[in-house]
Design an enzyme around this catalytic site. Structure first.
Site, PDB file in Angstrom:
ATOM      1  N   HIS A   1       0.817  -1.204   0.000  1.00 29.71           N
ATOM      2  CA  HIS A   1       0.000   0.000   0.000  1.00 29.71           C
ATOM      3  C   HIS A   1       0.856   1.260   0.000  1.00 29.71           C
ATOM      4  CE1 HIS A   1      -4.013   1.726   0.510  1.00 29.71           C
ATOM      5  NE2 HIS A   1      -3.469   2.627   1.305  1.00 29.71           N
TER       6      HIS A   1
ATOM      7  N   HIS B   1     -10.383   2.254  -1.370  1.00 32.73           N
ATOM      8  CA  HIS B   1     -10.597   1.905   0.033  1.00 32.73           C
ATOM      9  C   HIS B   1     -11.350   0.584   0.048  1.00 32.73           C
ATOM     10  CE1 HIS B   1     -10.511   3.874   4.223  1.00 32.73           C
ATOM     11  NE2 HIS B   1      -9.298   3.871   3.719  1.00 32.73           N
TER      12      HIS B   1
END
Length: 759
Positions: A46, A92
């Protein structure tokens, strides 16, 4: 007592044994638990892009309009006349599957912060959502929660959600996708960046207090889901849009002063990533004093403070001596504010706690020195058999009208009115085109009167099925369709952002899909002159080893000038000519029709000739700007028949009901191949238009100038969609099927709603 670092603890932090060995080599010692936590988040997929960075470097990222490319909180492009746009799209996904409302809400909050951190006031948002099979017991629960979360946060912020897309496929049963896009406007000469510059400058914390929510959220977003997914709910952040609104206004006021040297959102990995990244960009070190951090929970440890992903927080490097100015503005907006550190020349990132150094790490290994993998790649083993499939062997439907009705009711194709009705798309009255069209158009006049003639066109999209069958071609289609959507409203594409959603990169076939999609996006962007200025990568979208379709979502921005000369996507007047810009090939490989009617996801995606694509787009763009067209609508999912049906259903109906919500058309389509293939094939590079008869000759001349084929199909009028020799269906019946697609998913779930929600 210092906790011993065992192989189990290393694994719990998402680090491989060889990565831990690299940490030992960088430090020359065993890290503390806090230091291990820092490496864990900074080396996560990430934050570090360790599997994707080598491929992302091939993107075109520069151009005459690019003021800020990838590497900052958002990309920035020049709109002319001293104005610029900052925009980005980000995922998300993992949090939204675990806790759909908060996951989606904080996704919106995060992307808003990325944009206003650049100095821009956000003016519009979009989203691209993916959910599982409509009949899956969790789909309706996720759909309702995600849409409510997006609407709840965005509406409170006063930023309209002006468009987007929603699609459904069984591959998303265990991993929904929530890709959020925001665009903001700023002066072209006042861009703020996330840089820790100026040795001795104070590092200031601004915003909400820090709690324990979201700890290790970045690490969770870099791993597959399994049977323990529900246990990860505490790693989902909790958002407060009212606090974010205060933070937005405070930051915009701060940007009017000379106090801000650099600023960074505390997003994934919280205080750790924001401070490390700022130090890395500035080529400096940073000392943090964690006992100065405003806390909302007692007994928090340095580890928790550093890795918390509490929302609505900013890290700011102020000019020395300007601390009180920053403090006074933040306190005016009722925000916590504190000096928590200093910029140093050491090249090291240090965290202090109650007089002791709890972490002392070199900055480079945490940023540019993070692992970069050239992972093995191989084409998906199922593709040869899928490509060999011959759709001509399938039976032709006996009732093409009934087949069209079934397609219109498919949730991926059906009206998304249920979704966008929950978003405040009218706030600040920025929209020149209402949601439901091909691209959103946002006026700049509301915030910038002198730019009243300018508008911005926004489009997001991708076809995951195409990208599975041919990742390179499918990704090119994503860019081409976004550009086509922008052409439909008269816009000129100028740049893109992306959100690359894939499965486990440690599987060679997934890494191959990723690399091929990146190559396809890059080649298409070079062809259209639309550099990639920002983006996001979301990997490990798998549950119990089952991955999603490759979903490289593209978000494109275009300039509409003058904004008064735009175009609707639906028919407007009886008697108008209906024409198709493009050709009829009847390519059904990977189509919604093939899946819906025959249960097949096979073949090859439609061929894409970029020269033809550009000619089609230029024809329509020039025609819109010349005021020749009444409507323009891209042909995509469901093909020409669905585009005709959608064009018959007006999206904007006067409140007094003086105009019916639909109007029919009668067309004659040449059928070079099977009728169902021509009607429902998803051939590339096609736009359905309608125009007054008196404009027809000029339009044909314009198409010839641009080198685009035009087929005159028929005329607008009546109350039925009539395709000669194929089908005749009342538009009211089409509208009923189309408008009920999403509500039907929710009704279907009502009988077993208890099974959909977590216990």
């Amino acid at each position: 007592m210092t906790e011993q670092i065992t192989p189990e603890i290393v694994a719990q932090h998402g680090l491989k044994p060889d990565e831990y060995q690299r940490i030992l080599e960088h430090l020359g010692r065993v890290p503390t638990l806090t230091e291990l936590g820092v490496f864990s988040v900074m080396w996560s997929e990430h934050c570090s892009y360790k599997s994707s960075r080598v491929h992302l470097k091939t993107f075109p990222t520069s151009g005459p309009r690019v003021l800020q490319g990838p590497g900052e909180n958002a990309g920035v492009v020049d709109l002319g006349d001293g104005l610029a746009a900052a925009f980005k799209m980000e995922s998300h996904n993992h949090p939204s599957y675990i806790e759909p409302y908060q996951g989606a809400a904080t996704g919106v909050g995060g992307i808003l912060r990325d944009v206003f951190t650049m100095g821009a006031r956000p003016i519009a948002s979009l989203n691209a959502l993916r959910f599982g099979d409509p009949s899956h017991p969790r789909t309706a629960y996720l759909l309702e929660g995600v849409v409510a979360g997006i609407g709840g946060y965005g509406n409170c912020m006063g930023v309209p959600t002006v468009g987007g897309e929603v699609a459904f496929h069984p591959s998303y049963n265990g991993n929904c996708l929530v890709n959020a896009f925001t665009l903001g406007i700023l002066p072209a000469d006042k861009i703020f960046r996330g840089t820790a510059a100026g040795v001795g400058n104070p590092v200031m914390y601004v915003g909400a207090k820090t709690g324990r929510d979201g700890i290790h959220g970045a690490t969770m977003a870099s791993a597959e889901f399994d049977a323990s997914t529900e246990e990860k709910r505490p790693t989902v952040q909790v958002g407060d849009p009212f606090m974010e609104k205060l933070l937005l206004e405070a930051c915009l006021e701060l940007f009017q002063t000379d106090a801000v040297v650099g600023i960074q959102d505390m997003g994934a990995a919280g205080l750790t990533s924001s401070s490390v990244e700022m130090a890395g960009r500035g080529g400096n070190g940073l000392d943090l004093f964690l006992d100065k951090v405003p806390l909302r929970e007692e007994g928090m440890t340095p580890y928790e403070i550093l890795l918390s992903e509490s929302q609505e927080r900013m890290l700011l490097v102020a000019a020395e001596g300007k601390e009180e100015l920053v403090r006074s503005i933040c306190e005016k907006w009722d925000l916590d504010v504190a000096v928590i550190g200093r910029v140093t020349a050491s090249g090291r990132w240090r965290a202090h706690w109650r007089g002791e150094v709890v972490a002392d790490l070199p900055v480079d290994p945490l940023t540019e020195g993070a692992p970069k993998y050239h992972r093995p790649m191989t084409p998906h083993p199922a593709l040869p058999a899928l490509h060999a499939f011959d759709p001509a062997t399938l039976p032709e439907p006996s009732d093409l009208g009934a087949a069209l009705l079934r397609l219109l009711a498919r949730p991926t194709i059906a009206s998304k009115e249920w979704v966008y009705r929950q978003y405040d798309h009218m706030v600040r009255l920025v929209g020149a085109v209402r949601p439901g069209g091909d691209a959103a158009v946002v006026r700049l006049a509301v915030s910038h009167e002198k730019h009243a003639h300018k508008g911005i066109a926004l489009s997001v999209g991708v076809n995951g099925r195409f990208c599975f069958l041919d990742p390179y071609l499918g990704a090119m289609h994503a860019v081409a369709e976004c550009a086509r959507n922008i052409a439909c409203v008269g816009g000129e594409p100028i740049a893109i952002t992306d959100c690359l959603n894939f499965g486990n990169p440690e599987k060679p076939e997934i890494m191959w899909q990723f690399a091929e999609c990146v190559r396809g996006i890059g080649d298409a962007c070079r062809a259209f002159g639309t550099p990639v200025v920002s983006g996001n990568v979301s990997l490990y979208n798998e549950t119990e080893g089952q991955g999603i379709l490759p979903t490289p979502t593209v978000g494109m921005v275009g300039l509409v000038e003058p904004v008064e000369r735009t175009c609707h996507s639906t028919f407007r007047a009886a008697g108008d000519v209906v024409a198709l810009v493009g050709s009829l090939q009847g390519e059904v490989g990977g189509s919604e029709y093939l899946s819906a009617e025959h249960g097949k996801e096979a073949g090859r995606p439609p061929a894409l000739d970029l020269a033809r694509e550009k000619a089609v787009q230029e024809t329509v763009r020039r025609a819109v700007r010349a005021g020749l067209l009444s409507s323009a609508h891209d042909c995509s999912e469901g093909g020409l028949a669905v585009a005709l049906a959608e064009s018959c259903m007006m999206h904007e109906v006067p409140a007094d009901g003086s105009t019916p919500a639909w109007i029919g058309c009668a067309v004659r389509i040449p059928f070079p191949v099977r009728k169902d293939f021509v009607l429902f094939g998803e051939d590339a590079s096609r736009i359905l238009v309608s125009l007054p008869k008196e404009n027809a000759a000029r339009f044909v001349e314009l198409a010839q100038e641009c080198g685009a084929p035009v087929i005159r199909l028929g005329a607008v009028g009546g109350d039925r969609l009539e395709i000669q020799g194929a089908l005749s269906v009342p538009v009211e019946e089409l509208a009923r099927a189309w408008r009920d697609g999403i509500p039907a998913v929710l009704r279907r779930d009502a009988a077993h709603a208890g099974a959909a929600a977590p216990a």
